[in-house]
Design a protein around this motif. Structure first.
Motif, PDB file in Angstrom:
ATOM      1  N   VAL A 257      37.308  31.652  54.732  1.00  0.00           N
ATOM      2  CA  VAL A 257      36.256  31.739  53.542  1.00  0.00           C
ATOM      3  C   VAL A 257      36.916  31.372  51.685  1.00  0.00           C
ATOM      4  CG1 VAL A 257      35.295  33.717  51.793  1.00  0.00           C
ATOM      5  CG2 VAL A 257      35.710  33.955  54.286  1.00  0.00           C
ATOM      6  N   THR A 258      36.135  30.850  51.558  1.00  0.00           N
ATOM      7  CA  THR A 258      36.244  29.485  50.494  1.00  0.00           C
ATOM      8  C   THR A 258      34.780  29.655  49.565  1.00  0.00           C
ATOM      9  OG1 THR A 258      37.270  27.717  51.688  1.00  0.00           O
ATOM     10  CG2 THR A 258      36.374  26.913  49.686  1.00  0.00           C
ATOM     11  N   GLY A 259      35.043  30.600  48.223  1.00  0.00           N
ATOM     12  CA  GLY A 259      34.345  30.319  47.128  1.00  0.00           C
ATOM     13  C   GLY A 259      34.090  29.094  45.938  1.00  0.00           C
ATOM     14  N   ILE A 260      33.026  28.522  46.010  1.00  0.00           N
ATOM     15  CA  ILE A 260      32.537  26.871  45.144  1.00  0.00           C
ATOM     16  C   ILE A 260      32.168  27.225  44.272  1.00  0.00           C
ATOM     17  CG2 ILE A 260      32.331  24.849  45.173  1.00  0.00           C
ATOM     18  CD1 ILE A 260      32.598  26.541  48.290  1.00  0.00           C
ATOM     19  N   GLU A 261      32.860  28.308  42.781  1.00  0.00           N
ATOM     20  CA  GLU A 261      32.361  27.980  40.940  1.00  0.00           C
ATOM     21  C   GLU A 261      32.366  26.798  40.671  1.00  0.00           C
ATOM     22  OE1 GLU A 261      30.299  29.189  38.413  1.00  0.00           O
ATOM     23  OE2 GLU A 261      29.236  30.002  39.844  1.00  0.00           O
ATOM     24  N   ALA A 270      37.447  35.873  40.700  1.00  0.00           N
ATOM     25  CA  ALA A 270      37.493  35.899  41.614  1.00  0.00           C
ATOM     26  C   ALA A 270      38.922  35.864  42.532  1.00  0.00           C
ATOM     27  CB  ALA A 270      36.295  34.835  42.344  1.00  0.00           C
ATOM     28  N   ARG A 271      39.754  34.543  42.058  1.00  0.00           N
ATOM     29  CA  ARG A 271      41.527  34.579  43.144  1.00  0.00           C
ATOM     30  C   ARG A 271      41.884  36.315  42.550  1.00  0.00           C
ATOM     31  NH1 ARG A 271      42.968  29.002  40.736  1.00  0.00           N
ATOM     32  NH2 ARG A 271      41.646  27.566  42.834  1.00  0.00           N
ATOM     33  N   LEU A 272      42.190  36.542  41.189  1.00  0.00           N
ATOM     34  CA  LEU A 272      42.693  37.861  41.026  1.00  0.00           C
ATOM     35  C   LEU A 272      41.977  39.341  42.307  1.00  0.00           C
ATOM     36  CD1 LEU A 272      44.495  39.858  39.445  1.00  0.00           C
ATOM     37  CD2 LEU A 272      42.333  40.374  37.886  1.00  0.00           C
ATOM     38  N   SER A 273      40.187  39.374  42.241  1.00  0.00           N
ATOM     39  CA  SER A 273      39.991  40.145  43.044  1.00  0.00           C
ATOM     40  C   SER A 273      40.679  39.805  44.340  1.00  0.00           C
ATOM     41  CB  SER A 273      38.685  40.389  43.293  1.00  0.00           C
ATOM     42  OG  SER A 273      38.175  40.317  41.949  1.00  0.00           O
ATOM     43  N   ALA A 274      40.497  38.980  45.108  1.00  0.00           N
ATOM     44  CA  ALA A 274      41.464  38.085  46.340  1.00  0.00           C
ATOM     45  C   ALA A 274      42.992  38.567  46.061  1.00  0.00           C
ATOM     46  CB  ALA A 274      41.513  36.789  46.146  1.00  0.00           C
ATOM     47  N   GLU A 275      42.839  38.251  45.539  1.00  0.00           N
ATOM     48  CA  GLU A 275      44.656  38.632  45.608  1.00  0.00           C
ATOM     49  C   GLU A 275      45.157  40.168  45.103  1.00  0.00           C
ATOM     50  OE1 GLU A 275      49.047  38.466  42.979  1.00  0.00           O
ATOM     51  OE2 GLU A 275      46.985  37.374  41.865  1.00  0.00           O
ATOM     52  N   GLU A 276      44.230  41.582  44.938  1.00  0.00           N
ATOM     53  CA  GLU A 276      44.181  42.749  45.233  1.00  0.00           C
ATOM     54  C   GLU A 276      43.807  43.067  46.239  1.00  0.00           C
ATOM     55  OE1 GLU A 276      43.688  43.392  40.164  1.00  0.00           O
ATOM     56  OE2 GLU A 276      42.217  44.282  41.621  1.00  0.00           O
ATOM     57  N   GLY A 278      44.144  41.754  48.830  1.00  0.00           N
ATOM     58  CA  GLY A 278      45.523  40.925  50.354  1.00  0.00           C
ATOM     59  C   GLY A 278      44.521  40.132  51.309  1.00  0.00           C
ATOM     60  N   LEU A 279      43.571  39.905  50.732  1.00  0.00           N
ATOM     61  CA  LEU A 279      42.564  38.657  50.655  1.00  0.00           C
ATOM     62  C   LEU A 279      43.355  37.468  51.171  1.00  0.00           C
ATOM     63  CD1 LEU A 279      39.155  39.725  50.270  1.00  0.00           C
ATOM     64  CD2 LEU A 279      40.708  40.184  52.534  1.00  0.00           C
ATOM     65  N   THR A 280      44.580  37.005  51.731  1.00  0.00           N
ATOM     66  CA  THR A 280      44.961  35.866  51.858  1.00  0.00           C
ATOM     67  C   THR A 280      44.781  35.048  52.901  1.00  0.00           C
ATOM     68  OG1 THR A 280      45.960  36.711  54.453  1.00  0.00           O
ATOM     69  CG2 THR A 280      46.746  37.042  52.402  1.00  0.00           C
ATOM     70  N   ARG A 281      43.680  35.438  52.865  1.00  0.00           N
ATOM     71  CA  ARG A 281      42.737  33.623  53.870  1.00  0.00           C
ATOM     72  C   ARG A 281      41.145  33.521  53.920  1.00  0.00           C
ATOM     73  NH1 ARG A 281      41.732  33.516  60.538  1.00  0.00           N
ATOM     74  NH2 ARG A 281      41.927  30.843  59.553  1.00  0.00           N
ATOM     75  N   THR A 282      40.902  34.017  51.703  1.00  0.00           N
ATOM     76  CA  THR A 282      40.095  33.344  50.571  1.00  0.00           C
ATOM     77  C   THR A 282      40.576  32.877  49.861  1.00  0.00           C
ATOM     78  OG1 THR A 282      38.696  36.041  51.806  1.00  0.00           O
ATOM     79  CG2 THR A 282      38.458  34.654  49.554  1.00  0.00           C
ATOM     80  N   ASP A 283      40.249  31.929  49.706  1.00  0.00           N
ATOM     81  CA  ASP A 283      40.319  31.307  48.044  1.00  0.00           C
ATOM     82  C   ASP A 283      39.078  30.568  47.387  1.00  0.00           C
ATOM     83  OD1 ASP A 283      42.251  29.853  46.456  1.00  0.00           O
ATOM     84  OD2 ASP A 283      41.946  28.045  47.415  1.00  0.00           O
ATOM     85  N   PHE A 284      39.398  30.587  46.399  1.00  0.00           N
ATOM     86  CA  PHE A 284      38.219  30.225  45.256  1.00  0.00           C
ATOM     87  C   PHE A 284      38.662  28.139  44.955  1.00  0.00           C
ATOM     88  CE2 PHE A 284      37.876  34.462  46.388  1.00  0.00           C
ATOM     89  CZ  PHE A 284      36.217  34.230  46.083  1.00  0.00           C
ATOM     90  N   VAL A 285      37.808  27.799  44.515  1.00  0.00           N
ATOM     91  CA  VAL A 285      37.837  26.677  44.188  1.00  0.00           C
ATOM     92  C   VAL A 285      36.854  26.119  43.100  1.00  0.00           C
ATOM     93  CG1 VAL A 285      37.470  24.320  44.227  1.00  0.00           C
ATOM     94  CG2 VAL A 285      38.418  25.529  46.117  1.00  0.00           C
ATOM     95  N   THR A 286      37.338  25.712  41.807  1.00  0.00           N
ATOM     96  CA  THR A 286      36.420  25.171  40.970  1.00  0.00           C
ATOM     97  C   THR A 286      35.953  23.730  40.603  1.00  0.00           C
ATOM     98  OG1 THR A 286      37.930  26.379  38.737  1.00  0.00           O
ATOM     99  CG2 THR A 286      36.603  25.074  37.827  1.00  0.00           C
ATOM    100  N   ALA A 287      34.877  23.904  41.524  1.00  0.00           N
ATOM    101  CA  ALA A 287      33.794  22.645  41.265  1.00  0.00           C
ATOM    102  C   ALA A 287      32.682  22.183  41.309  1.00  0.00           C
ATOM    103  CB  ALA A 287      34.707  22.154  42.814  1.00  0.00           C
TER     104      ALA A 287
END
Length: 376
Positions: A257-261, A270-276, A278-287
């Motif tokens: 999963v990749t979020g773009i914002e 969003a990254r803080l929420s994913a870390e809390e 434990g979603l290791t295959r979820t990332d977010f990109v500033t774009a």
């Protein structure tokens, strides 16, 4: 819903006030079906609606009058303050906080901004309530002139409103009809407001977007997750992801999963929420969403889009049309721009539609559409 402000002609912001709520929803359904009439064979799910009053989790209140008797609400045609502290759209928590804030403005000696004279300091207060009853409070000031006074009196405010866990000052020096400026000064140790939705907690920073109707937002993410799991993509993008609502709810241990914002602040949340979580295959990109898709070498199995009212636009819709992506989940706050975008993607057919009444007492609503590629 009955509103004294509307009946008195004091505030006419709610265009559907006085119309029976079931009639409001029926009108929205009719409008949506008309906008999507060019797309036959769609499965229409029952519309979702929650409370018709007391649903707003966020209030943007113009501060006017004087420091002795400030008004919190809107401005009239002459630029004078109209007090709307008892607005029936606001949650009970917000309504209970307004008198506390008005008293604090007076006791702290904060000077409301006088729009006609272009004098004073305090322009707005922006108050957001979490599902757990905590608040984010933002003071929008013309300058830093009264910032020291605000800092000095902060303990008094925190004692009067202990549920205000995030407090900030936004500096907005320009005299124009915009809500906030570029500079944000956090006044508390805590910088984000936890927004707990079911088993997932989203983190809302001061300048991040979150849906104003928590109950409908919760159902929006639930419905999106159901549709995503039905098609079971191995990978997905969430364009215009904000603080990650759709992406985080749709994340699974075996799904990329990749979020773009475009907002770096929202991506950090969003990254803080994913870390809390434990979603290791979820990332977010500033774009920028369009730039990201245009430059990507490949596409995922599914793309979620939640654009602003203007919609995707011709370029991004064209990129998705030509990308080969199998499914698109489109969340729209404007059925007119939604219909235009769907027409630009003829290879992706709407298969399911659901209206979400995010904005009772107005003609606005949210629409969810699941698209499936049919041109293969």
């Amino acid at each position: 819903m009955q509103c004294d402000y509307f009946d008195a002609g004091t505030c006419r912001s709610c265009t559907e006030m006085g119309v029976p709520y079931l009639v409001q929803v029926a009108r929205k359904e009719e409008h949506l079906r008309h906008q999507l009439s060019a797309f036959p064979g769609v499965e229409w799910l029952p519309s979702f609606s929650a409370a018709e009053s007391g649903f707003r989790n966020k209030a943007k209140m113009v501060v006017s009058g004087d420091s002795v008797s400030p008004t919190l609400g809107i401005l009239d045609a002459d630029g004078l303050g109209v007090d709307l502290r008892a607005c029936g759209l606001c949650s009970p928590g917000l309504t209970a906080a307004f008198p506390v804030l008005a008293d604090f403005i007076s006791s702290a000696g904060l000077t409301p901004y006088d729009v006609p004279r272009r004098q004073g300091e305090l322009k707005y207060i922006i108050l957001t309530e979490s599902p757990d009853g905590e608040f984010m409070l933002r003071f929008v000031l013309r300058s830093t002139l009264q910032l020291a006074r605000l800092r000095d009196t902060l303990p008094r405010l925190q004692a009067a409103l202990p549920t205000a866990v995030v407090i900030s000052a936004n500096i907005h020096p320009e005299h124009k009809a915009t809500l906030e400026g570029e500079e944000e000064i956090i006044l508390t140790a805590q910088e984000s407001l936890p927004m707990r939705l079911d088993a997932l907690t989203l983190h809302l920073r001061t300048r991040s977007f979150f849906q104003t109707n928590t109950a409908v937002a919760r159902e929006l993410y639930r419905q999106g997750t159901v549709w995503v799991d039905e098609v079971s993509p191995a990978s997905l993008w969430d364009l215009y992801c904000g603080v990650g609502g759709f992406a985080l709810h749709a994340a699974r241990p075996d799904r990329e999963v990749t979020g773009i914002e475009v907002s770096a602040e929202a991506v950090a949340s969003a990254r803080l929420s994913a870390e809390e979580a434990g979603l290791t295959r979820t990332d977010f990109v500033t774009a920028d969403a369009t730039t990201f898709v245009r430059d990507a070498g490949s596409v995922p199995d599914l793309v979620i889009v939640n654009p602003p009212r203007r919609g995707l636009g011709a370029e991004l819709a064209g990129l998705l049309q030509n990308s080969g992506v199998r499914h698109v989940l489109y969340s729209s706050c404007n059925a007119v721009s939604l219909a235009k975008d769907l027409a630009r993607m003829p290879g992706l057919s709407p298969v399911k539609v659901r209206l979400m009444d995010m904005f009772p007492q107005s003609h606005h609503y949210e629409t969810m559409v699941l698209l499936e590629r049919r041109d293969a």
